[in-house]
Design an enzyme around this catalytic site. Structure first.
Site, PDB file in Angstrom:
ATOM      1  N   LYS A   1       2.188  -0.207   5.451  1.00  0.00           N
ATOM      2  CA  LYS A   1       2.421   0.703   4.369  1.00  0.00           C
ATOM      3  C   LYS A   1       2.238  -0.370   3.161  1.00  0.00           C
ATOM      4  O   LYS A   1       2.895  -1.344   3.357  1.00  0.00           O
ATOM      5  CB  LYS A   1       3.707   1.366   4.336  1.00  0.00           C
ATOM      6  CG  LYS A   1       3.580   2.637   3.618  1.00  0.00           C
ATOM      7  CD  LYS A   1       2.897   3.890   4.223  1.00  0.00           C
ATOM      8  CE  LYS A   1       2.778   5.092   3.227  1.00  0.00           C
ATOM      9  NZ  LYS A   1       2.398   6.154   4.138  1.00  0.00           N
TER      10      LYS A   1
ATOM     11  N   ASP B   1      -1.190   7.969  -0.346  1.00  0.00           N
ATOM     12  CA  ASP B   1       0.038   8.320  -0.315  1.00  0.00           C
ATOM     13  C   ASP B   1       0.212   9.090  -1.481  1.00  0.00           C
ATOM     14  O   ASP B   1      -0.639   9.152  -2.427  1.00  0.00           O
ATOM     15  CB  ASP B   1       0.888   7.407   0.456  1.00  0.00           C
ATOM     16  CG  ASP B   1       2.135   7.831   0.956  1.00  0.00           C
ATOM     17  OD1 ASP B   1       2.131   8.438   2.058  1.00  0.00           O
ATOM     18  OD2 ASP B   1       3.296   8.186   0.168  1.00  0.00           O
TER      19      ASP B   1
END
Ligand code: NDP
Ligand code: 2IT
Length: 449
Positions: free
Chosen positions: A128, A168
């Site tokens: 991430k 995201d």
């Protein structure tokens, strides 16, 4: 709380080493608690230090991002990429641009991604990234310059067989385009190094819809298998009004549900006639406006300041699709009092531990994020496959594969919970089923003595 010495010891060591990283510790605690029956039955996991290894990222990158705003002023933000676990495939996971981003947030997201990606059945490790950059109020040129500055450092560390970022919060098609352009410029290669790309340069059909659609496919399967029920005729509340929320609203409506509320970080709209999604899309995808504007365009709708009060609206199905810890113990109590049947997490870790406990204790069907929102990264995996083949599937082909993957995930997590004596606990089932493949791969790949 912990019953096994091993899980307890690993959690305490993680806590000591990562003081103040609340979100990360919250995510680790939930997983380690779920894994206790697994480590008890498989002593090799302790012998080979699997839990100690799985909570420590393989690599953590933190870097300065310097860019120039429209007034010619130099701005500095912090960039992150956590390459958490590559046991089953290249690191894979989104990039978040939001002022609340810090190392704890990126680590919790990267940690969760390991198990989520494993659940999809595709070969993707966990990672991430992101930045504390705030896209709100920035011009298109500022967004572009920031994305280029961010990628100038990130490009050194990623690659289509190494680490494949995606979107995201705050990172959608526009940002992926700028990031991809800069990667290509710097490396002089055209590869599938990012997913969520535009359809004209290697993106997959149905990636935009995938997370929200996948959430509803899994929820429908859960309602069907555990309650002999479906979305048909159900009142649905969805928090957020971004990528995940919009396509969750679309699919829930197509499946016969009536979505009566959506939100952004300022407040929520209530529309007893059912949300007019064309208006929400126009506001959010085209105008980048606030959700309060909806009531000026749709008769009979109400706007209320304060996004958290959305959980006080009576509904059968609640889909939190905004951000972490947005649904707390009090919100869960309100949902339960109003007769909610199912809660499925579109966002990552949107429910606090108190909320999860209350919902499960009340017999509400609860689908955790790792399973419920895995449709986005699953179609990212399909985008990688299509890029490798240099060939595109149709919308129907991708959507069909997504439906199959989400149904599979539901049955795998349901069965894993049953196998380890916690039948019906889909939180434990998701953690266990996601862990099994990763830990098997870690064992098989050995360690350096
Ligand atoms: P978007 O940026 O498209 O939308 C985010 C939405 O959540 C906006 O409505 C935003 O409101 C709201 N929001 C963000 N932060 C907060 C906050 N602190 N409090 C209240 N509301 C907030 O992001 P996505 O839809 O892509 O992501 C939503 C969630 O889904 C995240 O948890 C993400 O990690 C998760 N997710 C996303 C996937 C994807 O493919 N995009 C895949 C799997 C999970 P505002 O505009 O006011 O900020
Ligand atoms: O949280 C997530 O799964 C995402 N933001 C999507 C990740 C991806 O690589 O598509």
């Amino acid at each position: 709380m912990f019953k096994t010495e091993y899980a307890k010891k690993v959690y305490e060591a993680t806590e000591a080493k990562n003081a103040g990283q609340d979100e990360y510790l919250q995510a680790v605690k939930e997983v380690l608690l779920s894994l206790e029956p697994v480590v008890e039955q498989n002593p090799v996991l302790q012998k080979k230090g699997i839990l100690e290894r799985i909570v420590e990222p393989e690599r953590q990158l933190m870097f300065r991002v310097t860019w120039v705003d429209d007034n010619g002023n130099v701005q500095v933000n912090r960039g992150y990429r956590i390459q958490f676990n590559s046991a089953i495939g290249p690191y894979k996971g989104g990039i978040r641009f939001h002022p609340s981003v810090n190392i704890s947030v990126i680590k919790f997201l990267g940690f969760e991604q390991i198990f989520k990606n494993s659940l999809t059945g595709l070969a993707m490790g966990g990672g991430k990234g992101g930045s504390d950059f705030d896209p709100k109020g920035k011009s298109d040129e500022e967004i572009m310059r920031f994305c280029q500055a961010f990628m100038t450092e990130l490009a050194k560390h990623i690659g289509s067989d190494t680490d494949v970022p995606a979107g995201d919060i705050g990172v959608g098609g526009r940002e992926i385009g700028y990031l991809f352009g800069q990667y290509k410029r710097l490396q002089n290669v055209f590869t599938g190094v990012l997913t969520g790309k535009g359809l004209d340069f290697g993106g997959s059909l149905a990636r935009t819809e995938a997370t929200g659609y996948g959430l509803c496919y899994l929820t429908e399967e859960m309602l069907n298998c555990m309650k002999n029920d479906s979305f048909k005729g159900k009142t649905v509340v969805i928090s957020g009004s971004g990528n995940v929320a919009i396509y969750a609203c679309q699919k829930a409506t197509q499946l016969g549900g009536k979505v009566v509320a959506m939100s952004d970080s300022n407040g929520y709209i209530y529309d007893p006639n059912g949300i007019n999604l064309d208006v929400v899309k126009q506001l959010k995808e085209v105008e980048r406006a606030r959700i309060c504007e909806y009531v000026n365009r749709v008769e009979g709708a109400e706007y209320h300041e304060g996004c958290r009060n959305i959980w006080g609206i009576k509904c059968d199905v609640a889909l939190p699709c905004a951000t972490q810890n947005e649904l707390d113990g009090d919100a869960a109590k309100k949902l339960i009092a109003n007769g909610v049947i199912a809660v499925a997490e579109g966002a990552n870790m949107p429910s606090t531990p108190e909320a999860v406990e209350a919902l499960q204790a009340a017999g509400v069907l609860f689908a955790p994020a790792k399973a419920a929102n895995a449709g986005g990264v699953a179609v990212s995996g399909l985008e990688m496959s299509q890029n490798s083949m240099r060939y595109d599937w149709t919308f129907e082909e991708v959507d069909g594969k997504l439906q199959g993957i989400m149904k599979n995930i539901f049955h795998n997590i349901y069965d894993a919970a049953e196998k380890y004596g916690v039948a019906g606990d889909l939180v434990a089932g998701a953690n266990i089923a996601g862990f099994e493949k990763v830990s098997n791969a870690m064992l098989a790949e050995g360690i350096i003595y």
